[in-house]
Design an enzyme around this catalytic site. Sequence first.
Site, PDB file in Angstrom:
ATOM      1  N   GLU A 124       0.866  -1.254  -0.097  1.00 56.56           N
ATOM      2  CA  GLU A 124       0.038  -0.016   0.073  1.00 56.56           C
ATOM      3  C   GLU A 124       0.929   1.322  -0.002  1.00 56.56           C
ATOM      4  O   GLU A 124       0.451   2.252   0.353  1.00 56.56           O
ATOM      5  CB  GLU A 124      -1.009  -0.041   1.189  1.00 56.56           C
ATOM      6  CG  GLU A 124      -2.000  -1.184   1.299  1.00 56.56           C
ATOM      7  CD  GLU A 124      -2.924  -0.920   2.351  1.00 56.56           C
ATOM      8  OE1 GLU A 124      -3.973  -0.138   2.322  1.00 56.56           O
ATOM      9  OE2 GLU A 124      -2.929  -1.769   3.450  1.00 56.56           O
TER      10      GLU A 124
ATOM     11  N   SER B 111      -6.396  -2.185   1.269  1.00 61.01           N
ATOM     12  CA  SER B 111      -7.026  -1.549  -0.314  1.00 61.01           C
ATOM     13  C   SER B 111      -7.630  -2.524  -1.112  1.00 61.01           C
ATOM     14  O   SER B 111      -7.279  -2.396  -2.309  1.00 61.01           O
ATOM     15  CB  SER B 111      -5.694  -0.803  -0.673  1.00 61.01           C
ATOM     16  OG  SER B 111      -5.461   0.243   0.408  1.00 61.01           O
TER      17      SER B 111
ATOM     18  N   GLU C  69     -14.303  -5.028   8.251  1.00 61.65           N
ATOM     19  CA  GLU C  69     -12.932  -4.845   8.582  1.00 61.65           C
ATOM     20  C   GLU C  69     -12.907  -3.756   9.284  1.00 61.65           C
ATOM     21  O   GLU C  69     -13.711  -2.752   9.292  1.00 61.65           O
ATOM     22  CB  GLU C  69     -11.854  -4.985   7.730  1.00 61.65           C
ATOM     23  CG  GLU C  69     -11.915  -4.018   6.677  1.00 61.65           C
ATOM     24  CD  GLU C  69     -11.090  -4.056   5.485  1.00 61.65           C
ATOM     25  OE1 GLU C  69      -9.780  -3.884   5.754  1.00 61.65           O
ATOM     26  OE2 GLU C  69     -11.471  -4.506   4.330  1.00 61.65           O
TER      27      GLU C  69
ATOM     28  N   ASN D  64      -9.866  -0.397   9.710  1.00 52.73           N
ATOM     29  CA  ASN D  64      -8.677   0.366   9.223  1.00 52.73           C
ATOM     30  C   ASN D  64      -8.329   1.228  10.581  1.00 52.73           C
ATOM     31  O   ASN D  64      -9.067   1.964  10.592  1.00 52.73           O
ATOM     32  CB  ASN D  64      -9.124   1.064   7.982  1.00 52.73           C
ATOM     33  CG  ASN D  64      -9.414   0.016   6.871  1.00 52.73           C
ATOM     34  OD1 ASN D  64      -8.657  -0.458   6.101  1.00 52.73           O
ATOM     35  ND2 ASN D  64     -10.791   0.057   6.503  1.00 52.73           N
TER      36      ASN D  64
ATOM     37  N   TYR E 219      -9.419   4.409  -5.223  1.00 49.31           N
ATOM     38  CA  TYR E 219      -8.328   5.208  -5.461  1.00 49.31           C
ATOM     39  C   TYR E 219      -8.147   5.996  -6.846  1.00 49.31           C
ATOM     40  O   TYR E 219      -7.529   6.847  -7.089  1.00 49.31           O
ATOM     41  CB  TYR E 219      -7.006   4.775  -5.381  1.00 49.31           C
ATOM     42  CG  TYR E 219      -6.735   4.226  -3.715  1.00 49.31           C
ATOM     43  CD1 TYR E 219      -6.795   4.997  -2.499  1.00 49.31           C
ATOM     44  CD2 TYR E 219      -6.654   2.816  -3.364  1.00 49.31           C
ATOM     45  CE1 TYR E 219      -7.054   4.718  -1.497  1.00 49.31           C
ATOM     46  CE2 TYR E 219      -6.591   2.209  -2.308  1.00 49.31           C
ATOM     47  CZ  TYR E 219      -6.821   3.025  -1.086  1.00 49.31           C
ATOM     48  OH  TYR E 219      -6.834   2.836   0.017  1.00 49.31           O
TER      49      TYR E 219
ATOM     50  N   GLY F  89      -7.133   5.663   4.841  1.00 50.85           N
ATOM     51  CA  GLY F  89      -6.512   6.594   3.502  1.00 50.85           C
ATOM     52  C   GLY F  89      -6.878   8.121   3.810  1.00 50.85           C
ATOM     53  O   GLY F  89      -8.030   8.404   4.457  1.00 50.85           O
TER      54      GLY F  89
ATOM     55  N   ARG G 135     -11.235   3.518  10.966  1.00 51.83           N
ATOM     56  CA  ARG G 135     -12.750   3.660  10.164  1.00 51.83           C
ATOM     57  C   ARG G 135     -13.284   1.871  10.221  1.00 51.83           C
ATOM     58  O   ARG G 135     -12.279   1.190  10.078  1.00 51.83           O
ATOM     59  CB  ARG G 135     -12.258   3.812   8.658  1.00 51.83           C
ATOM     60  CG  ARG G 135     -13.270   4.147   7.565  1.00 51.83           C
ATOM     61  CD  ARG G 135     -13.094   4.514   6.308  1.00 51.83           C
ATOM     62  NE  ARG G 135     -12.775   3.197   5.648  1.00 51.83           N
ATOM     63  CZ  ARG G 135     -11.797   2.898   4.966  1.00 51.83           C
ATOM     64  NH1 ARG G 135     -10.826   3.736   4.646  1.00 51.83           N
ATOM     65  NH2 ARG G 135     -11.721   1.741   4.306  1.00 51.83           N
TER      66      ARG G 135
ATOM     67  N   ASP H 105     -15.559  -0.859   8.416  1.00 51.97           N
ATOM     68  CA  ASP H 105     -16.308  -0.922   6.967  1.00 51.97           C
ATOM     69  C   ASP H 105     -17.515  -2.141   7.437  1.00 51.97           C
ATOM     70  O   ASP H 105     -16.865  -3.260   8.004  1.00 51.97           O
ATOM     71  CB  ASP H 105     -15.622  -1.413   5.765  1.00 51.97           C
ATOM     72  CG  ASP H 105     -14.585  -0.443   5.522  1.00 51.97           C
ATOM     73  OD1 ASP H 105     -14.607   0.994   5.724  1.00 51.97           O
ATOM     74  OD2 ASP H 105     -13.370  -0.710   4.784  1.00 51.97           O
TER      75      ASP H 105
END
Length: 306
Positions: free
Chosen positions: A21, A149, A269, A271, A215, A275, A254, A256
């Site tokens: 990443e 990612s 998951e 994070n 992205y 990002g 974060r 998800d």
Amino acid sequence: MNDNKKRFGKVAVLYGGWSAERPVSLKSGAQVLQGLLEAGVDAQGIDAGRDIIDVLKAGHYDRVFNIMHGRGGEDGVIQGALELLGIPYTGCGVMASAISMDKLVTKRLWLGMGLPTPNYRVLTAESDFDAVVAELGLPLMVKPVKEGSSIGMTKVKEANQLAAAYHKAAECCPVVIAEQWITGQEFTAGILDLTPLPLIRVEVPGEFYTYDAKYISNETQYHCPCGLTPALEAQLQQLALSAFQAVGGSGWGRVDMMLDNKQRPWLIEVNTNPGMTDHSLVPMAARQAGMSFSQLVVKVLETTLV
């Protein structure tokens, strides 16, 4: 402006690193550095390499804004080094970072606490792939457990695709899982100092939220406000916070999740260093909450103050 220099001292913004990443982290780091500088913080960007401990010692930094993504930066490794150096840092600690980076350990922890997450099976080269399909059904999501990612992930729609999907994921990480596919809407919840931000509903043009969709593509749609009733949004925000706290999360992060067609939530998951690029989700949610990007990065940095 001078107040932020006094409050935070000399700040190292760590980005880059050596994981898959790295390209995303370089973009995140550039944005974070710019935001901190705009707020008057004495910040310096560092493209972290294997000599990062020596670099940090030589720089005499007061604290670190860690925006390295993936292994090395988000899995407890750099966190442990910073603990030894005695430098306060943004994001989760060693344990929470290590747990969250490992999707398998995260799922086992959530299931043990009664939190909803899709059923799964660990895959190996010797797995009976037909039996996995019979148990979990199709389609399936196959993913390496220690990549972010969406790297190495495959949506498997036919049984004869599972072996190839396993080998693709195994190239990224030796531990691979097949996960029950959830049909429904995808949401993400930013967490800032144990307060959930407004939810974002993610609408992707393809099969799932791929690396390109995250992205590169301009076709991915982000809905914030997310379109849920206030009561349901609050319910999902609380679930996200519970999931974050379950892994020992702190600072910011974060979560998800999916909401299936029967309005049932499923955790996907965590994070721990989300990002911060121009396509990223936490800045979008912060804007909805009335925060500029510069205000957001300062608030994240504030979590390092003791």
